[in-house]
Design a protein around this motif. Sequence first.
Motif, short mmCIF file in Angstrom:
data_model
loop_
_atom_site.label_atom_id
_atom_site.label_comp_id
_atom_site.label_asym_id
_atom_site.label_seq_id
_atom_site.Cartn_x
_atom_site.Cartn_y
_atom_site.Cartn_z
N ALA A 18 2.02 23.75 38.80
CA ALA A 18 1.18 24.42 37.94
C ALA A 18 2.23 25.55 37.22
O ALA A 18 2.19 25.74 35.96
CB ALA A 18 0.13 25.39 38.56
N ALA A 19 3.09 26.23 37.94
CA ALA A 19 4.00 26.98 37.53
C ALA A 19 4.85 26.22 36.41
O ALA A 19 5.41 26.82 35.26
CB ALA A 19 4.98 27.76 38.46
N HIS A 22 3.03 25.17 33.01
CA HIS A 22 2.98 26.68 32.46
C HIS A 22 4.60 27.01 31.75
O HIS A 22 4.50 27.26 30.39
CB HIS A 22 2.43 27.57 33.07
N TRP A 26 3.91 26.72 27.60
CA TRP A 26 4.07 28.04 26.79
C TRP A 26 5.25 28.09 25.98
O TRP A 26 4.75 28.54 24.86
CB TRP A 26 3.68 29.12 27.81
N GLU A 53 3.06 36.47 29.93
CA GLU A 53 2.98 35.28 30.32
C GLU A 53 3.96 34.75 31.08
O GLU A 53 4.01 33.95 32.29
CB GLU A 53 2.61 34.38 29.35
N GLY A 57 2.41 34.76 34.58
CA GLY A 57 2.03 33.25 34.36
C GLY A 57 2.95 32.42 35.14
O GLY A 57 2.51 32.07 36.25
N THR A 58 4.10 31.93 34.74
CA THR A 58 5.08 31.30 35.30
C THR A 58 5.52 31.60 36.49
O THR A 58 5.53 30.96 37.66
CB THR A 58 6.21 30.81 34.35
N TRP A 92 -6.07 31.83 38.42
CA TRP A 92 -4.98 32.18 37.77
C TRP A 92 -5.15 31.56 36.36
O TRP A 92 -4.65 32.37 35.46
CB TRP A 92 -3.86 31.56 38.45
N LEU A 93 -5.77 30.71 36.05
CA LEU A 93 -6.02 30.08 34.90
C LEU A 93 -6.76 30.74 33.79
O LEU A 93 -6.14 30.68 32.45
CB LEU A 93 -7.03 28.66 35.07
N ARG A 96 -4.18 32.57 31.68
CA ARG A 96 -3.10 31.70 31.00
C ARG A 96 -3.85 31.34 29.58
O ARG A 96 -3.38 31.01 28.59
CB ARG A 96 -2.77 30.48 31.88
N LEU A 100 -2.41 32.08 25.96
CA LEU A 100 -2.05 30.94 25.22
C LEU A 100 -2.52 31.14 23.73
O LEU A 100 -1.77 30.71 22.98
CB LEU A 100 -2.76 29.72 25.64
#
Length: 397
Positions: A18-19, A22, A26, A53, A57-58, A92-93, A96, A100
């Motif tokens: 997932a990381a 992203h 991104w 992000e 995020g990542t 977490w989503l 993101r 985005l």
Amino acid sequence: MKPEPPILSEGLRLFFPAAAIHGAIWPVIWVLLYAFDLPLAGSVPTSQWHAHEMIFGTYGMALAGFLISAVPEWTNTPRWRGNSLLALLGLWLPGRVAGLVGADWMIAPSGLTDAAFLALLSWAIIDPMIRRRNTSHAAFAIWVLTMLGLEIAIRASWILGDHALSQTLLQSALIVFVILMALSVTRINVVTINHAIDPTGETRRYRPHPGRRNLAGALTALYAISAIILPTSQAPAFLALAAAAAFFDRLAEWFIGRPLFRAEVLALACANLLSGLGLTAIGLAGLGLPIAPSTGLHIVSMGALGLAVIAVLSIAGLRHTGRDLLLPGWSHAAFVLVLVAVLVRVLPELGLADGLVGPHYALAALAWAAAFACWLRGFLRFMVAPSDESQQELTVG
């Protein structure tokens, strides 16, 4: 009962991809599709969405994958799996999605889910310590809780329109991540270097000095605190230089002969080197030298953290899926691309690559994204496949 898929058997199997997804998507969307803008951005500067992000995020998801897998191993407690992991991913989503498109109207609701994500991650660290009455990993809990506080403060400053404050808070969050990186790399490099020296595991000749393990993180923390409470003083600049010296000093223990040139060992060493270089640039800029403060921040954020995160994704990704510590070529490519990204980004600012001025923003972002795409290409098959338990003797703890 239907058997649990391997990707849900441990946190890093789900969270590392997932990381990486992203991190790969991104920057490409931001550069190629949006041309450094965001379609729904309002008052919040798009550069702050971008920084947020990257950090929350990542890097935030990569940190979650590492800690939620490593802490149960360190404490010999049950690991999170199945629906618990999906619930954490679900928290977490929303952040993101908001990042985005730069949706200002989603600042509060996505902030709540990001805060809940960090709160649960903190509990995943604290709960095993309570069960085992062991506080040896308390530093991770303290700094993840600090990230939680910073996330709440950043969102509040965005809502209030205080973008100068949110910029300072984002920089503080980046520095806190450097501290978490220092803690994580300290844990993982002991095992990695000993394996490089003696792959049989019969000896453990590498034992880092306790001062070198802890001094860099402690001085970086002092720099972060001073930057907030003494923003007009030169104290943060001197503390940044002290923290840089501590990161450089850590490299003294990397003189281990030929094993240094194994990709995983060299990547961890370069992460410390770039942390020192970035903090040096920050310190010199604070003392008035003609260096943009953003130069040091990009060396740290793109270079040091990028290398450290991909190294951890690679090393832990192999060991926790029951594979020997032989990095595939995709990892090597990812390391090189991170270095390319940071060089392309900062050299023009230092007057060393004037021909790249202008395109260097896009080129750096694309190289950085490609690094995570390479990791994903090489490792996704390991994340979704069953482990060979017989190979899981070397751990990240």
